[in-house]
Motif scaffolding. Structure first.
Motif, PDB file in Angstrom:
ATOM      1  N   THR A   1     130.538  -5.522  21.037  1.00 45.08           N
ATOM      2  CA  THR A   1     131.430  -6.173  20.628  1.00 45.08           C
ATOM      3  C   THR A   1     133.132  -5.420  20.841  1.00 45.08           C
ATOM      4  O   THR A   1     133.890  -6.327  21.422  1.00 45.08           O
ATOM      5  CB  THR A   1     131.231  -6.999  19.235  1.00 45.08           C
ATOM      6  OG1 THR A   1     129.873  -7.441  19.316  1.00 45.08           O
ATOM      7  CG2 THR A   1     132.239  -7.788  18.793  1.00 45.08           C
TER       8      THR A   1
ATOM      9  N   TRP B   1     126.643 -17.667  16.001  1.00 43.23           N
ATOM     10  CA  TRP B   1     127.035 -16.830  15.080  1.00 43.23           C
ATOM     11  C   TRP B   1     127.383 -15.495  15.980  1.00 43.23           C
ATOM     12  O   TRP B   1     127.445 -14.292  15.789  1.00 43.23           O
ATOM     13  CB  TRP B   1     125.794 -16.284  14.027  1.00 43.23           C
ATOM     14  CG  TRP B   1     124.354 -16.695  14.344  1.00 43.23           C
ATOM     15  CD1 TRP B   1     123.929 -17.939  14.113  1.00 43.23           C
ATOM     16  CD2 TRP B   1     123.657 -15.738  14.973  1.00 43.23           C
ATOM     17  NE1 TRP B   1     122.745 -18.036  14.699  1.00 43.23           N
ATOM     18  CE2 TRP B   1     122.495 -16.616  14.754  1.00 43.23           C
ATOM     19  CE3 TRP B   1     123.611 -14.380  15.236  1.00 43.23           C
ATOM     20  CZ2 TRP B   1     121.258 -16.030  15.672  1.00 43.23           C
ATOM     21  CZ3 TRP B   1     122.367 -14.080  15.774  1.00 43.23           C
ATOM     22  CH2 TRP B   1     121.143 -14.677  15.975  1.00 43.23           C
ATOM     23  N   ARG B   2     127.483 -15.529  17.218  1.00 41.78           N
ATOM     24  CA  ARG B   2     127.935 -14.617  18.115  1.00 41.78           C
ATOM     25  C   ARG B   2     129.100 -14.730  18.723  1.00 41.78           C
ATOM     26  O   ARG B   2     129.178 -15.980  19.505  1.00 41.78           O
ATOM     27  CB  ARG B   2     126.796 -14.410  19.393  1.00 41.78           C
ATOM     28  CG  ARG B   2     125.401 -13.871  19.114  1.00 41.78           C
ATOM     29  CD  ARG B   2     125.260 -12.546  18.262  1.00 41.78           C
ATOM     30  NE  ARG B   2     126.068 -11.551  18.512  1.00 41.78           N
ATOM     31  CZ  ARG B   2     125.728 -10.338  18.598  1.00 41.78           C
ATOM     32  NH1 ARG B   2     124.450 -10.260  18.572  1.00 41.78           N
ATOM     33  NH2 ARG B   2     126.489  -9.322  19.038  1.00 41.78           N
TER      34      ARG B   2
ATOM     35  N   ALA C   1     127.737  -8.602  14.111  1.00 36.89           N
ATOM     36  CA  ALA C   1     127.495  -7.157  14.937  1.00 36.89           C
ATOM     37  C   ALA C   1     127.055  -6.346  13.930  1.00 36.89           C
ATOM     38  O   ALA C   1     127.694  -5.572  12.883  1.00 36.89           O
ATOM     39  CB  ALA C   1     129.071  -6.727  15.366  1.00 36.89           C
TER      40      ALA C   1
ATOM     41  N   ASP D   1     131.331 -12.518  14.206  1.00 35.52           N
ATOM     42  CA  ASP D   1     130.092 -11.989  15.068  1.00 35.52           C
ATOM     43  C   ASP D   1     129.161 -11.318  14.254  1.00 35.52           C
ATOM     44  O   ASP D   1     129.526 -10.497  13.163  1.00 35.52           O
ATOM     45  CB  ASP D   1     130.648 -10.980  16.100  1.00 35.52           C
ATOM     46  CG  ASP D   1     129.367 -10.707  17.107  1.00 35.52           C
ATOM     47  OD1 ASP D   1     128.948 -11.582  17.857  1.00 35.52           O
ATOM     48  OD2 ASP D   1     128.634  -9.599  17.110  1.00 35.52           O
TER      49      ASP D   1
ATOM     50  N   ALA E   1     125.206  -3.063  18.755  1.00 40.85           N
ATOM     51  CA  ALA E   1     126.081  -4.566  18.687  1.00 40.85           C
ATOM     52  C   ALA E   1     127.571  -4.255  18.532  1.00 40.85           C
ATOM     53  O   ALA E   1     128.511  -5.018  19.298  1.00 40.85           O
ATOM     54  CB  ALA E   1     125.283  -5.513  17.696  1.00 40.85           C
TER      55      ALA E   1
END
Length: 173
Positions: free
Chosen positions: A41, A15-16, A32, A30, A37
């Motif tokens: 990103t 999930w990143r 985020a 992502d 974050a």
């Protein structure tokens, strides 16, 4: 050599910055979920987009994240060419009020070439992003990816951005 071995065995966190490529368009999903974050990103994606567009499908969850909303708006506005504001987990908070709060400070006379769309239903927002995207664009789906549900104003439903994106892309062939 130990570093190379370590890198070759590295397992990507699902999930990143998960990447899906389709018809010369790159999609990223992502988690985020906070200003730091999101900024990191989008800074990265902004650098790699070159002269192409960065399309952001973004959210704002319910009561727990009210204070983050204005700060996150400034970040998306700075890095994204096209912003599609949509729902996340509105839960008991009216999702239309969340979206209104997200965009209330926009100065439409700032002569920027940015585009903003407000599409309250997440599935439609993702579908719209795939329709707007042209070859070499980057589409970023910012989402609480690690949770398999969405808390809507009408109850809980199963949800996964990656699965929904794959369904939409499969129908675009």
């Amino acid at each position: 050599q130990a570093c190379m071995k370590s890198l070759s065995e590295f397992e990507w966190v699902s999930w990143r910055m998960e990447k899906i490529e389709h018809n010369w368009i790159t999609y990223f999903i992502d988690f985020a979920h906070d200003p730091d974050a999101l900024e990191k990103t989008l800074t990265y994606l902004h650098k790699i987009k070159w002269e192409n567009r960065l399309i952001l499908v973004f959210w704002a969850p319910w009561n727990r994240d009210k204070l983050k909303r204005p700060e996150m708006w400034k970040i998306w506005r700075h890095f994204s060419d096209i912003i599609i504001a949509t729902d996340d987990d509105p839960d008991t908070e009216n999702k239309l009020k969340i979206l209104k709060q997200l965009v209330q400070d926009i100065n439409y006379k700032d002569n920027s070439n940015k585009e903003l769309y407000i599409i309250p239903e997440r599935e439609l927002a993702i579908k719209f992003a795939t329709q707007l995207a042209k070859p070499w664009d980057i589409v970023m789906l910012a989402w609480k990816w690690h949770e398999p549900i969405q808390r809507t104003n009408f109850g809980t439903r199963k949800w996964n951005d990656k699965i929904e994106l794959q369904k939409i892309l499969q129908n675009k062939i």
